[in-house]
Design an enzyme around this catalytic site. Sequence first.
Site, short mmCIF file in Angstrom:
data_model
loop_
_atom_site.label_atom_id
_atom_site.label_comp_id
_atom_site.label_asym_id
_atom_site.label_seq_id
_atom_site.Cartn_x
_atom_site.Cartn_y
_atom_site.Cartn_z
N TYR A 190 1.20 -0.83 0.09
CA TYR A 190 0.61 0.33 0.11
C TYR A 190 1.12 1.23 0.04
O TYR A 190 1.97 0.54 0.09
CB TYR A 190 -1.02 -0.13 1.09
CG TYR A 190 -1.63 0.41 1.02
CD1 TYR A 190 -3.11 1.28 0.29
CD2 TYR A 190 -1.36 2.47 2.80
CE1 TYR A 190 -4.13 2.35 0.79
CE2 TYR A 190 -2.55 3.05 3.30
CZ TYR A 190 -3.64 3.38 1.89
OH TYR A 190 -4.63 4.36 2.01
N GLY A 192 1.23 3.84 1.60
CA GLY A 192 1.90 4.60 2.76
C GLY A 192 2.73 3.62 3.27
O GLY A 192 3.40 3.84 4.63
N LYS A 193 3.30 2.50 2.78
CA LYS A 193 3.95 1.63 3.62
C LYS A 193 5.35 2.16 3.29
O LYS A 193 5.77 2.73 2.50
CB LYS A 193 3.47 0.21 3.36
CG LYS A 193 2.44 -0.71 3.57
CD LYS A 193 1.59 -0.79 4.68
CE LYS A 193 0.59 -0.97 4.53
NZ LYS A 193 -0.29 -0.65 5.67
N ASN A 194 6.86 1.38 4.47
CA ASN A 194 7.50 1.58 4.37
C ASN A 194 8.02 1.02 2.76
O ASN A 194 9.01 1.94 2.14
CB ASN A 194 8.63 0.72 4.95
CG ASN A 194 8.42 1.37 7.00
OD1 ASN A 194 7.27 1.83 7.36
ND2 ASN A 194 9.35 1.21 7.12
N LEU A 195 7.87 -0.05 2.13
CA LEU A 195 8.36 -0.24 1.03
C LEU A 195 6.48 -0.49 0.01
O LEU A 195 5.79 -1.22 0.63
CB LEU A 195 8.46 -1.60 0.36
CG LEU A 195 8.86 -2.08 -0.55
CD1 LEU A 195 9.80 -0.83 -1.49
CD2 LEU A 195 9.35 -3.64 -0.96
#
Length: 379
Positions: A190, A192-195
Amino acid sequence: MTARTETGRVPFLDLRAAYEELRPETDAAVARVLDSGRYLLGPELEAFESEFAAYCETGHAVGVNSGMDALQLALRGLGIGPGDEVIVPSHTYIASWLAVSATGATPVPVEPHEDHPTLDPLLVEKAITPRTRALLPVHLYGHPADLDALRDLADRHGLHIVEDAAQAHGARYRGRRIGAGRSVAAFSFYPGKNLGCFGDGGAVTTGDPELAERLRMLRNYGSRQKYRHETKGTNSRLDELQAAVLRIRLAHLDSWNGRRSALAAEYLSGLAGLPGIGLPVTAPGTDPVWHLFTVRTDRRDELREHLDARGIDTLTHYPVPVHLSPAYAGEAPPEGALPRAESFARQVLSLPIGPHLERAQALRVIDAVREWAEQTGRA
């Protein structure tokens, strides 16, 4: 403390800045895919799966449409379905529960540690029944769960473990990457995730080649060969555009996680010792990736309003415990039955954090929180 004078709002997370940093490489990768004429199950996905598996220190990665699909398909790939129970955290995002429900199995909630948002293994053992087939720990906020204790339980009771690693890309537990070795881990990409990618996306990592092959069938209508369907699968494929973007960003993940860790260190130092403010605890042997930086206070809404008035964006993860959501009315325990989850839901506030948050912005957040704590301490 005197408030700093920087102007403009402090965003919770700046997704555009992530694109701008890597704009030339990203634009070139997108153009490469568009020019190729191959948009599904092509070379970009194959390359990303290989690169992400290597990054996670495991044998296989299978790209799918979302983090929730990754969880659901991992469970299905392990043969979990109707009549089975899966132990889940009481405090988590609802997708962890929904993935279990989507298989026909029953999510059984267990409380987290009192001072840490991950599953408490001592309580997990008490919840195991003859119908339990799997444990589903969530590495919440980027903090790894106590995997050694959970694996000991799983081995003694003959259970699978499916890790919800949606918030833990790059985190380590006792030196090992989350998703490494014998793990079956579900990741979300998604935005907004770190990746993160430019839409929905997910992957399952595993060291088991047979499970990886089943997952590839399940994501593609239960088919290994066009128009030959060996099982009742679904349509859950990570497309070529997203895979190409993720390949670019994977190369920067450790650097971006390092920026998050530096900001978390600023918060931990600058907010230490404030009355009525609980700070996140890092469990021994873990290296979190600080997907979120959460504080806890009984006056959460007052703090949120104070920060908003000073131009600082915050979020709440998560304001409604899953067992009290209408989605699980009549199925989950009643109000009061899971007090730790309810406490987290009342108290947690997530402060701005991300690889493109400037140190000056973090210091402004610290000043504003300290100002509020000092004001409420005098009230």
